[in-house]
Design an enzyme around this catalytic site. Structure first.
Site, PDB file in Angstrom:
ATOM      1  N   HIS A  92      -3.171   6.648   4.855  1.00 33.49           N
ATOM      2  CA  HIS A  92      -3.561   5.341   4.353  1.00 33.49           C
ATOM      3  C   HIS A  92      -4.942   4.864   4.806  1.00 33.49           C
ATOM      4  O   HIS A  92      -4.825   4.744   6.174  1.00 33.49           O
ATOM      5  CB  HIS A  92      -2.225   4.196   4.006  1.00 33.49           C
ATOM      6  CG  HIS A  92      -2.840   2.947   3.811  1.00 33.49           C
ATOM      7  ND1 HIS A  92      -3.980   3.015   2.540  1.00 33.49           N
ATOM      8  CD2 HIS A  92      -2.819   1.756   4.100  1.00 33.49           C
ATOM      9  CE1 HIS A  92      -4.033   1.475   2.435  1.00 33.49           C
ATOM     10  NE2 HIS A  92      -3.378   0.836   3.193  1.00 33.49           N
ATOM     11  N   CYS A 144       0.799  -1.333  -0.032  1.00 32.94           N
ATOM     12  CA  CYS A 144       0.149   0.019   0.150  1.00 32.94           C
ATOM     13  C   CYS A 144       0.983   1.263  -0.006  1.00 32.94           C
ATOM     14  O   CYS A 144       0.353   2.300  -0.364  1.00 32.94           O
ATOM     15  CB  CYS A 144      -0.981  -0.129   1.233  1.00 32.94           C
ATOM     16  SG  CYS A 144      -1.962  -1.386   1.338  1.00 32.94           S
ATOM     17  N   ASN A 177     -10.253   0.102   1.765  1.00 38.18           N
ATOM     18  CA  ASN A 177      -8.856   0.150   1.708  1.00 38.18           C
ATOM     19  C   ASN A 177      -8.586  -0.127   0.305  1.00 38.18           C
ATOM     20  O   ASN A 177      -8.656  -1.195  -0.307  1.00 38.18           O
ATOM     21  CB  ASN A 177      -8.093  -0.950   2.377  1.00 38.18           C
ATOM     22  CG  ASN A 177      -6.489  -0.946   2.460  1.00 38.18           C
ATOM     23  OD1 ASN A 177      -6.221  -0.368   1.272  1.00 38.18           O
ATOM     24  ND2 ASN A 177      -6.081  -1.731   2.931  1.00 38.18           N
TER      25      ASN A 177
HETATM   26  N1  ACO Z   1     -17.028 -10.664  10.342  1.00 35.56           N
HETATM   27  C1  ACO Z   1     -17.250 -10.981  11.683  1.00 35.56           C
HETATM   28  N2  ACO Z   1     -16.132 -11.535  12.524  1.00 35.56           N
HETATM   29  C2  ACO Z   1     -14.940 -11.414  11.757  1.00 35.56           C
HETATM   30  C3  ACO Z   1     -14.539 -10.884  10.779  1.00 35.56           C
HETATM   31  C4  ACO Z   1     -15.860 -10.389  10.016  1.00 35.56           C
HETATM   32  N3  ACO Z   1     -15.514  -9.983   8.860  1.00 35.56           N
HETATM   33  N4  ACO Z   1     -13.347 -11.143  10.318  1.00 35.56           N
HETATM   34  C5  ACO Z   1     -12.993 -11.640  11.431  1.00 35.56           C
HETATM   35  N5  ACO Z   1     -13.846 -11.795  12.575  1.00 35.56           N
HETATM   36  C6  ACO Z   1     -13.632 -12.422  13.870  1.00 35.56           C
HETATM   37  C7  ACO Z   1     -12.289 -13.305  13.935  1.00 35.56           C
HETATM   38  O1  ACO Z   1     -12.663 -14.470  13.523  1.00 35.56           O
HETATM   39  C8  ACO Z   1     -12.298 -13.299  15.501  1.00 35.56           C
HETATM   40  O2  ACO Z   1     -12.899 -14.243  16.064  1.00 35.56           O
HETATM   41  P1  ACO Z   1     -12.658 -15.068  17.420  1.00 35.56           P
HETATM   42  O3  ACO Z   1     -12.272 -14.302  18.222  1.00 35.56           O
HETATM   43  O4  ACO Z   1     -13.832 -15.996  17.562  1.00 35.56           O
HETATM   44  O5  ACO Z   1     -11.439 -15.699  16.618  1.00 35.56           O
HETATM   45  C9  ACO Z   1     -12.862 -11.942  15.784  1.00 35.56           C
HETATM   46  O6  ACO Z   1     -13.468 -11.454  14.569  1.00 35.56           O
HETATM   47  C10 ACO Z   1     -11.588 -10.936  15.905  1.00 35.56           C
HETATM   48  O7  ACO Z   1     -10.702 -10.894  14.993  1.00 35.56           O
HETATM   49  P2  ACO Z   1      -9.412 -10.309  14.979  1.00 35.56           P
HETATM   50  O8  ACO Z   1      -8.627 -10.610  13.664  1.00 35.56           O
HETATM   51  O9  ACO Z   1      -8.499 -10.261  16.049  1.00 35.56           O
HETATM   52  O10 ACO Z   1      -9.967  -8.749  14.781  1.00 35.56           O
HETATM   53  P3  ACO Z   1      -9.488  -7.401  14.624  1.00 35.56           P
HETATM   54  O11 ACO Z   1      -9.912  -6.374  15.678  1.00 35.56           O
HETATM   55  O12 ACO Z   1      -7.860  -7.304  14.608  1.00 35.56           O
HETATM   56  O13 ACO Z   1      -9.886  -6.793  13.259  1.00 35.56           O
HETATM   57  C11 ACO Z   1      -8.856  -6.179  10.875  1.00 35.56           C
HETATM   58  C12 ACO Z   1      -9.331  -7.410  12.063  1.00 35.56           C
HETATM   59  C13 ACO Z   1     -10.054  -5.627  10.682  1.00 35.56           C
HETATM   60  C14 ACO Z   1      -8.239  -7.072  10.036  1.00 35.56           C
HETATM   61  C15 ACO Z   1      -7.996  -5.564  11.910  1.00 35.56           C
HETATM   62  O14 ACO Z   1      -6.845  -6.291  12.281  1.00 35.56           O
HETATM   63  C16 ACO Z   1      -7.163  -4.825  10.858  1.00 35.56           C
HETATM   64  O15 ACO Z   1      -7.760  -3.537  10.163  1.00 35.56           O
HETATM   65  N6  ACO Z   1      -5.663  -4.913  10.720  1.00 35.56           N
HETATM   66  C17 ACO Z   1      -4.981  -3.815   9.652  1.00 35.56           C
HETATM   67  C18 ACO Z   1      -5.188  -4.565   8.524  1.00 35.56           C
HETATM   68  C19 ACO Z   1      -4.514  -3.458   7.327  1.00 35.56           C
HETATM   69  O16 ACO Z   1      -4.416  -2.416   7.769  1.00 35.56           O
HETATM   70  N7  ACO Z   1      -3.828  -3.884   6.367  1.00 35.56           N
HETATM   71  C20 ACO Z   1      -3.438  -2.673   5.631  1.00 35.56           C
HETATM   72  C21 ACO Z   1      -2.483  -3.365   4.720  1.00 35.56           C
HETATM   73  S1  ACO Z   1      -3.181  -4.144   3.271  1.00 35.56           S
HETATM   74  C22 ACO Z   1      -2.128  -4.376   2.093  1.00 35.56           C
HETATM   75  O17 ACO Z   1      -1.011  -3.831   2.313  1.00 35.56           O
HETATM   76  C23 ACO Z   1      -2.406  -4.857   0.809  1.00 35.56           C
END
Ligand code: ACO
Length: 327
Positions: free
Chosen positions: A252, A113, A282
């Site tokens: 970003h 990104c 994103n």
């Molecule tokens: N809907 C419902 N539940 C979900 C979903 C969804 N879409 N996705 C995951 N969950 C669940 C998981 O299974 C997990 O359940 P569990 O606790 O029973 O195991 C729970 O939600 C929590 O999951 P986490 O992954 O810990 O959730 P988190 O709060 O970290 O959010 C997210 C996930 C949104 C992906 C976050 O970590 C994030 O935004 N990270 C940054 C990602 C990013 O910025 N990437 C940018 C770069 S991309 C690139 O360079 C191409």
């Protein structure tokens, strides 16, 4: 070097959209979960046959139109993308042909990104050094084609789109600083494992869904909070500024909680950040240029007003970077 001016911007997104309610019929998720965890409500998704080069060309044409200059006066097109039409030829070459930039060179940069900031560093340094006078810097993604639509942890995040910035050699100060960093020990945080030399395409890679984005979302999140606040303070200092001197922050657009966390740690007013994650998701290497274009369009950023704008991104690599310019 010579002063580098941000002259105009342009953006393009596909007309087709996908909101969280529609997504909740595709994977086991809810609008509430997505909004609370990310801030995203809706994203644009490219239609069949609509490729990165089409979106990028449209964004470039809009930037050129706004500046009132013709494509044949452009010296270089630098495109940042992680979802090119093809690995080669580069998207920039296709764009050069489509818009008729007959006197321009063309190159792609791929840097997650943060490719947007990498592309800006190439364009800006080319002008500063006297190599080029007029450069189109573009970020574009059609990541919807590289996403596993059965993986709810990634498919909710991404949207397609393009943003372009026209740079020129100027007479007064414009670009104040541009900086790039990387931590290559964190390569496994965000990857697209197969289809190239390390893991060529095979039945097995297809069955194993290795041709899709794979991400340690939680690790990425923690990385941003650990690294970005200190880094961005440094970037401001390098430009002779303090965080409170920045008029507009363009982050970003990956997750609103990331933006809010970094701003809180920097003690910067939340309202100084130009965000659109709710409407586009994103868009990876395109996100900051799309936000920049919207900032100009709605009058928050005004050309010639001398506002200090800080643009920053992070992504696969892990890479991160920022540039600061005067409007
Ligand atoms: N809907 C419902 N539940 C979900 C979903 C969804 N879409 N996705 C995951 N969950 C669940 C998981 O299974 C997990 O359940 P569990 O606790 O029973 O195991 C729970 O939600 C929590 O999951 P986490 O992954 O810990 O959730 P988190 O709060 O970290 O959010 C997210 C996930 C949104 C992906 C976050 O970590 C994030 O935004 N990270 C940054 C990602 C990013 O910025 N990437 C940018 C770069 S991309 C690139 O360079 C191409």
């Amino acid at each position: 070097g010579r002063p580098v001016q941000v002259v105009s911007t342009g953006m393009a997104v596909p007309s087709k959209t996908l909101d969280n309610h529609q997504l909740s019929k595709v994977v086991d998720t809810t609008d509430q979960w997505i909004v609370e965890r990310t801030g995203i409500k809706i994203r644009h998704i490219a239609s069949e046959g609509e490729n990165a080069s089409d979106l990028a060309s449209c964004a470039c044409r809009r930037a050129l139109e706004k500046a009132g200059v013709s494509a044949d006066t452009v010296d270089m097109i630098v495109v940042a993308t992680n979802s090119p039409d093809t690995l080669f030829p580069a998207v920039s070459c296709r764009v050069q042909g489509i818009i008729g930039a007959v006197n321009s060179g063309a190159m792609d940069v791929q840097s997650g990104c943060n490719g947007s900031i990498s592309a800006m560093s190439v364009g800006a340094s080319g002008i500063a050094s006297g190599l080029w006078n007029r450069v189109l810097v573009v970020g574009v993604e059609v990541l919807s084609r590289l996403i596993d639509w059965s993986d709810r942890s990634t498919c909710i995040l991404f949207g397609d789109g393009a943003g372009a910035v026209l740079l020129e050699a100027g007479s007064k100060k414009g670009m104040l600083s541009c900086d790039l960093r990387a931590d290559g020990t964190l390569c496994d945080y965000i990857t697209l494992p197969a289809g190239l030399s390390a893991l060529p395409a095979s039945d097995e890679t297809v069955r194993g869904k290795k041709h899709f984005v794979s991400m340690k979302g939680n690790e990425v999140f923690k990385f941003t909070q650990r690294v970005l606040p200190g880094y961005l303070s440094e970037v401001c200092a390098k430009a002779g500024l303090a965080p409170e001197d920045i008029d507009w922050w363009v982050f970003h657009q990956a997750n609103m909680r990331i933006v809010e966390g970094v701003l809180r740690r920097l003690k910067v007013d939340r309202r100084k950040s130009i965000d659109n994650l709710d409407r586009y998701g994103n868009t990876s290497a395109a996100s900051v240029f799309i936000a920049l274009d919207e900032g100009y369009k709605d009058g928050r950023i005004v050309s010639g007003k001398g506002q200090k704008v800080l643009v920053t991104s992070f992504g696969a690599g892990m890479t991160y970077g920022a540039f600061v310019f005067e409007s």
